[in-house]
Structures are given as structure tokens and as C-alpha cells.
Design a protein around this motif. Structure first.
Motif, PDB file in Angstrom:
ATOM      1  N   ALA A 263       0.836  -1.197   0.000  1.00 35.37           N
ATOM      2  CA  ALA A 263       0.000   0.000   0.000  1.00 35.37           C
ATOM      3  C   ALA A 263       0.869   1.245   0.000  1.00 35.37           C
ATOM      4  O   ALA A 263       2.053   1.204   0.344  1.00 35.37           O
ATOM      5  N   TRP A 264       0.250   2.329  -0.393  1.00 33.34           N
ATOM      6  CA  TRP A 264       0.869   3.650  -0.318  1.00 33.34           C
ATOM      7  C   TRP A 264       0.032   4.529   0.608  1.00 33.34           C
ATOM      8  O   TRP A 264      -1.206   4.512   0.545  1.00 33.34           O
ATOM      9  N   PHE A 265       0.735   5.288   1.416  1.00 29.25           N
ATOM     10  CA  PHE A 265       0.142   6.266   2.313  1.00 29.25           C
ATOM     11  C   PHE A 265       0.879   7.584   2.133  1.00 29.25           C
ATOM     12  O   PHE A 265       1.954   7.629   1.540  1.00 29.25           O
ATOM     13  N   ARG A 266       0.318   8.644   2.674  1.00 34.24           N
ATOM     14  CA  ARG A 266       1.028   9.912   2.722  1.00 34.24           C
ATOM     15  C   ARG A 266       0.686  10.638   4.009  1.00 34.24           C
ATOM     16  O   ARG A 266      -0.342  10.376   4.640  1.00 34.24           O
ATOM     17  N   GLN A 267       1.569  11.549   4.372  1.00 33.25           N
ATOM     18  CA  GLN A 267       1.349  12.301   5.595  1.00 33.25           C
ATOM     19  C   GLN A 267       1.885  13.708   5.455  1.00 33.25           C
ATOM     20  O   GLN A 267       2.995  13.918   4.952  1.00 33.25           O
ATOM     21  N   VAL A 268       1.093  14.647   5.906  1.00 30.28           N
ATOM     22  CA  VAL A 268       1.469  16.053   5.976  1.00 30.28           C
ATOM     23  C   VAL A 268       1.718  16.374   7.440  1.00 30.28           C
ATOM     24  O   VAL A 268       0.981  15.911   8.307  1.00 30.28           O
ATOM     25  N   PRO A 269       2.750  17.157   7.745  1.00 26.66           N
ATOM     26  CA  PRO A 269       3.025  17.496   9.153  1.00 26.66           C
ATOM     27  C   PRO A 269       1.792  18.051   9.862  1.00 26.66           C
ATOM     28  O   PRO A 269       1.101  18.921   9.321  1.00 26.66           O
ATOM     29  N   GLY A 270       1.514  17.502  11.019  1.00 22.68           N
ATOM     30  CA  GLY A 270       0.380  17.964  11.802  1.00 22.68           C
ATOM     31  C   GLY A 270      -0.925  17.285  11.468  1.00 22.68           C
ATOM     32  O   GLY A 270      -1.955  17.560  12.105  1.00 22.68           O
ATOM     33  N   LYS A 271      -0.914  16.399  10.467  1.00 22.36           N
ATOM     34  CA  LYS A 271      -2.127  15.685  10.073  1.00 22.36           C
ATOM     35  C   LYS A 271      -1.909  14.182  10.189  1.00 22.36           C
ATOM     36  O   LYS A 271      -0.787  13.695  10.219  1.00 22.36           O
ATOM     37  N   GLU A 272      -3.021  13.448  10.235  1.00 24.35           N
ATOM     38  CA  GLU A 272      -2.932  12.000  10.296  1.00 24.35           C
ATOM     39  C   GLU A 272      -2.456  11.432   8.961  1.00 24.35           C
ATOM     40  O   GLU A 272      -2.674  12.024   7.906  1.00 24.35           O
ATOM     41  N   ARG A 273      -1.838  10.274   9.067  1.00 23.13           N
ATOM     42  CA  ARG A 273      -1.416   9.585   7.856  1.00 23.13           C
ATOM     43  C   ARG A 273      -2.650   9.167   7.055  1.00 23.13           C
ATOM     44  O   ARG A 273      -3.638   8.703   7.607  1.00 23.13           O
ATOM     45  N   GLU A 274      -2.588   9.349   5.752  1.00 25.17           N
ATOM     46  CA  GLU A 274      -3.719   9.090   4.860  1.00 25.17           C
ATOM     47  C   GLU A 274      -3.423   7.891   3.969  1.00 25.17           C
ATOM     48  O   GLU A 274      -2.408   7.869   3.261  1.00 25.17           O
ATOM     49  N   PHE A 275      -4.332   6.931   3.968  1.00 22.83           N
ATOM     50  CA  PHE A 275      -4.234   5.803   3.045  1.00 22.83           C
ATOM     51  C   PHE A 275      -4.539   6.284   1.629  1.00 22.83           C
ATOM     52  O   PHE A 275      -5.479   7.069   1.420  1.00 22.83           O
ATOM     53  N   LEU A 276      -3.784   5.801   0.655  1.00 22.64           N
ATOM     54  CA  LEU A 276      -4.002   6.179  -0.741  1.00 22.64           C
ATOM     55  C   LEU A 276      -4.475   5.014  -1.595  1.00 22.64           C
ATOM     56  O   LEU A 276      -5.460   5.136  -2.332  1.00 22.64           O
ATOM     57  N   ALA A 277      -3.738   3.912  -1.561  1.00 21.81           N
ATOM     58  CA  ALA A 277      -4.033   2.808  -2.466  1.00 21.81           C
ATOM     59  C   ALA A 277      -3.398   1.538  -1.943  1.00 21.81           C
ATOM     60  O   ALA A 277      -2.413   1.584  -1.210  1.00 21.81           O
ATOM     61  N   ARG A 278      -3.975   0.395  -2.339  1.00 18.37           N
ATOM     62  CA  ARG A 278      -3.375  -0.889  -1.989  1.00 18.37           C
ATOM     63  C   ARG A 278      -3.504  -1.832  -3.171  1.00 18.37           C
ATOM     64  O   ARG A 278      -4.361  -1.640  -4.052  1.00 18.37           O
ATOM     65  N   ILE A 279      -2.651  -2.865  -3.169  1.00 12.21           N
ATOM     66  CA  ILE A 279      -2.644  -3.835  -4.246  1.00 12.21           C
ATOM     67  C   ILE A 279      -2.431  -5.213  -3.644  1.00 12.21           C
ATOM     68  O   ILE A 279      -1.649  -5.388  -2.697  1.00 12.21           O
ATOM     69  N   SER A 280      -3.128  -6.194  -4.194  1.00 16.40           N
ATOM     70  CA  SER A 280      -3.065  -7.554  -3.676  1.00 16.40           C
ATOM     71  C   SER A 280      -1.714  -8.195  -4.002  1.00 16.40           C
ATOM     72  O   SER A 280      -0.989  -7.710  -4.870  1.00 16.40           O
ATOM     73  N   PRO A 281      -1.387  -9.284  -3.344  1.00 15.89           N
ATOM     74  CA  PRO A 281      -0.103  -9.945  -3.610  1.00 15.89           C
ATOM     75  C   PRO A 281       0.102 -10.326  -5.072  1.00 15.89           C
ATOM     76  O   PRO A 281       1.219 -10.199  -5.583  1.00 15.89           O
ATOM     77  N   SER A 282      -0.952 -10.731  -5.744  1.00 15.46           N
ATOM     78  CA  SER A 282      -0.821 -11.120  -7.148  1.00 15.46           C
ATOM     79  C   SER A 282      -0.869  -9.929  -8.087  1.00 15.46           C
ATOM     80  O   SER A 282      -0.528 -10.045  -9.265  1.00 15.46           O
TER      81      SER A 282
ATOM     82  N   ALA B 202       3.249  16.035   0.265  1.00 18.09           N
ATOM     83  CA  ALA B 202       3.288  15.214   1.477  1.00 18.09           C
ATOM     84  C   ALA B 202       4.511  14.318   1.450  1.00 18.09           C
ATOM     85  O   ALA B 202       5.216  14.241   0.436  1.00 18.09           O
ATOM     86  N   LEU B 203       4.717  13.631   2.544  1.00 22.68           N
ATOM     87  CA  LEU B 203       5.706  12.558   2.610  1.00 22.68           C
ATOM     88  C   LEU B 203       4.977  11.258   2.283  1.00 22.68           C
ATOM     89  O   LEU B 203       3.980  10.934   2.938  1.00 22.68           O
ATOM     90  N   TYR B 204       5.438  10.567   1.275  1.00 16.05           N
ATOM     91  CA  TYR B 204       4.768   9.370   0.791  1.00 16.05           C
ATOM     92  C   TYR B 204       5.502   8.122   1.289  1.00 16.05           C
ATOM     93  O   TYR B 204       6.721   8.017   1.141  1.00 16.05           O
ATOM     94  N   TYR B 205       4.716   7.197   1.831  1.00 11.72           N
ATOM     95  CA  TYR B 205       5.253   5.959   2.390  1.00 11.72           C
ATOM     96  C   TYR B 205       4.668   4.748   1.679  1.00 11.72           C
ATOM     97  O   TYR B 205       3.492   4.761   1.310  1.00 11.72           O
ATOM     98  N   CYS B 206       5.459   3.703   1.545  1.00  6.84           N
ATOM     99  CA  CYS B 206       4.892   2.421   1.165  1.00  6.84           C
ATOM    100  C   CYS B 206       4.884   1.526   2.389  1.00  6.84           C
ATOM    101  O   CYS B 206       5.645   1.732   3.338  1.00  6.84           O
ATOM    102  N   ALA B 207       4.003   0.542   2.357  1.00  9.42           N
ATOM    103  CA  ALA B 207       3.838  -0.372   3.475  1.00  9.42           C
ATOM    104  C   ALA B 207       3.538  -1.763   2.956  1.00  9.42           C
ATOM    105  O   ALA B 207       2.976  -1.913   1.860  1.00  9.42           O
ATOM    106  N   ALA B 208       3.885  -2.756   3.751  1.00 13.03           N
ATOM    107  CA  ALA B 208       3.670  -4.149   3.379  1.00 13.03           C
ATOM    108  C   ALA B 208       3.009  -4.888   4.536  1.00 13.03           C
ATOM    109  O   ALA B 208       3.313  -4.639   5.701  1.00 13.03           O
TER     110      ALA B 208
END
Length: 118
Positions: free
Chosen positions: A35-54, A92-98
Motif C-alpha cells: 500500500a501507499w500512504f502519505r502524511q502532511v506534518p500535523g495531520k494523520e497519515r492518509e491511506f491512498l491505495a493498496r494492491i493484492s499480492p498477485s 506530502a511525505l509518501y510511504y509504502c507499506a507491506a
């Protein structure tokens, strides 16, 4: 353990496109929801998109639907976020997650900064 390293951020103008990459190492990448998330200082992290294992299933939050595209390459162990028609509010600062669950992410990258000038 899964290690994630994002890249591709930078300074762009409104209306431009940018592709973020997230390279994974460690445990087999192909088993993980990404998945990808993003965060702006002073705000909660926001979910953007996710993709299945396949890679056959994707989901987007409304604010980026139609502008952002998540994809993955299970040979290169990399997940991507193609961002089109960028807006100043995408800055924003963009993060990926697994994670092994569809909404349960155990591993996070350090983030890559995206700044969109208007």
C-alpha cells in the motif's frame, strides 16, 4: 522482516506527473499486500491505495481515484505509484507499506517527499 525503500519523490509543478517506487527486500515480496500512504506534518497519515499480492486487485481512496495508479512487479520486488495531474494538496511525505493482511501493514519505508508547486 521486510525492508522497504521508497524513491522517486521530488519537486514538481501542478499538473505534472511523478512515479514513486518502493523496493522491497527480505521475505518473499509476492506474499504481501502493498500500500501507499502519505502524511502532511500535523495531520494523520492518509491511506491512498493498496494492491493484492498477485497484483490483480487494487483499491483507491476517493481523493486519488482516477489520478493515481498502484502497480507491482513481483520479479523486481517493487511496487509503484504513478501520480498524474498532481495538485498542490498532494504535497506530502509518501510511504509504502507491506502486510500479510489486506489492511494490516507491519512494515513501513522511510518515505519520499513529494512537493507540488502551484
Amino acid at each position: 522482516q521486510v525492508q522497504l525503500v521508497e524513491s522517486g519523490g521530488g519537486l514538481v509543478q501542478a499538473g505534472d506527473s511523478l512515479q514513486l517506487s518502493c523496493a522491497a527486500s527480505g521475505r518473499p515480496f509476492r506474499f504481501y499486500w502493498m500500500a501507499w500512504f502519505r502524511q502532511v506534518p500535523g495531520k494523520e497519515r492518509e491511506f491512498l491505495a493498496r494492491i493484492s499480492p498477485s497484483g490483480t486487485s487494487t483499491y483507491y481512496t476517493d481523493s486519488v481515484k482516477g489520478r493515481f495508479t498502484i502497480s507491482r512487479d513481483n520479479v523486481k520486488n517493487t511496487v509503484y505509484l504513478q501520480m498524474n495531474t498532481l495538485k498542490a494538496e498532494d504535497t506530502a511525505l509518501y510511504y509504502c507499506a507491506a502486510g500479510l493482511g489486506v489492511q494490516d501493514y507491519q512494515y513501513w519505508g522511510q518515505g519520499t517527499q513529494v512537493t507540488v508547486s502551484s
